[in-house]
Design an enzyme around this catalytic site. Structure first.
Site, PDB file in Angstrom:
ATOM      1  NE  ARG A 123     -81.250  51.114   7.449  1.00  0.00           N
ATOM      2  CZ  ARG A 123     -82.071  50.264   6.845  1.00  0.00           C
ATOM      3  NH1 ARG A 123     -81.893  49.965   5.573  1.00  0.00           N
ATOM      4  NH2 ARG A 123     -83.054  49.700   7.502  1.00  0.00           N
ATOM      5  NE  ARG A 157     -90.763  46.143   5.675  1.00  0.00           N
ATOM      6  CZ  ARG A 157     -89.538  46.604   5.712  1.00  0.00           C
ATOM      7  NH1 ARG A 157     -88.800  46.401   6.769  1.00  0.00           N
ATOM      8  NH2 ARG A 157     -89.056  47.276   4.716  1.00  0.00           N
ATOM      9  CE  LYS A 198     -86.762  43.464   2.176  1.00  0.00           C
ATOM     10  NZ  LYS A 198     -85.772  43.149   3.231  1.00  0.00           N
ATOM     11  NE  ARG A 243     -83.991  46.609  10.452  1.00  0.00           N
ATOM     12  CZ  ARG A 243     -82.896  46.801   9.731  1.00  0.00           C
ATOM     13  NH1 ARG A 243     -81.733  47.016  10.321  1.00  0.00           N
ATOM     14  NH2 ARG A 243     -82.955  46.772   8.426  1.00  0.00           N
ATOM     15  NE  ARG A 284     -78.062  47.564   5.728  1.00  0.00           N
ATOM     16  CZ  ARG A 284     -79.229  47.012   5.460  1.00  0.00           C
ATOM     17  NH1 ARG A 284     -79.416  46.343   4.342  1.00  0.00           N
ATOM     18  NH2 ARG A 284     -80.236  47.104   6.323  1.00  0.00           N
TER      19      ARG A 284
END
Ligand code: AMP
Length: 212
Positions: free
Chosen positions: A153, A85, A10, A164, A124
């Site tokens: 992260r 969300r 996204k 998540r 990532r």
């Protein structure tokens, strides 16, 4: 509005669409990470939820969202990346937009198989400063855009990722039906491919042309 699980791309597509359509991107995740980095009141309110891979409470998000939409840069619209969300957040956005005489023009749902999401997330890194995300670089490398440090992260660690994904299924997927039931234009796109392929697919599905 871009909806999709973590790792669906996204953020990457929000940047590409913002550049193509010449409107700003609003990403609550980026706003919250910057607030955590700067240890502001917002950051202190959000940090523990984020680290655990849980959602930040709706009232906090609605405040961030309203502030972002009221900015003059967003006058011609905005790409909302992960801003909504939960169903209460969708209701809050509808009220806020109604007050501004605006509406959600399209809801794009990113479709990516779960094993591909996990593969992307585990590879990532993100720039501590400008929040750009990269694949193929390591924590400790420097950001190609601004030379600042790249980090993993905390919520990209496997346990937080599992949380998540579960939160997405239970709290965010119902938002898709909510929009359908409220007559929004909901489009699902296959988000597997190179970033440019996915961007072109997305613009085609929306019937929108890049602005020159
Ligand atoms: P993201 O960078 O989009 O993956 O967001 C990182 C984290 O920020 C999420 O896992 C949540 O903890 C928090 N967050 C971002 N946007 C929202 C939202 N709309 N509602 C609740 N929590 C959010």
């Amino acid at each position: 509005m871009l909806l999709g699980p973590p790792g669906a791309g996204k953020g990457t597509q929000a940047d590409k669409l913002a550049a193509a359509l010449k409107i700003p991107k609003v990403a609550t995740g980026d706003v919250l990470r910057a607030a955590v980095r700067d240890a502001t009141e917002l950051g202190r309110a959000a940090k523990s939820f984020m680290d655990r891979g849980e959602l930040v409470p709706d009232d906090v998000i609605l405040g961030v969202m309203q502030e972002a939409l009221a900015r003059p840069q967003a006058e011609r619209g905005a790409i909302l990346d992960g801003v909504i969300r939960t169903v209460p957040q969708a209701r809050g956005l509808r009220e806020a937009l109604k007050r501004l005489g605006r509406d959600v023009s399209a809801v794009v749902v990113f479709d990516v198989p779960e094993d591909e999401l996990i593969r992307r997330i585990s590879g990532r890194v993100v720039c501590e400063t400008c929040q750009s995300t990269y694949a193929g670089l390591e924590p400790g490398d420097t950001c190609p855009k601004d030379g600042c440090k790249l980090v993993r992260r905390p919520d990209d660690e496997p346990e937080a990722v599992r949380r998540r994904l579960a939160v997405y299924r239970s709290q965010t997927e119902p938002v898709i039906d909510w929009y359908r039931e409220h007559g929004a234009r909901v489009i699902s796109i296959d988000a597997v491919g190179t970033p440019d392929e996915v961007r072109d697919r997305l613009l085609r599905a929306l019937g929108w042309r890049p602005q020159s």
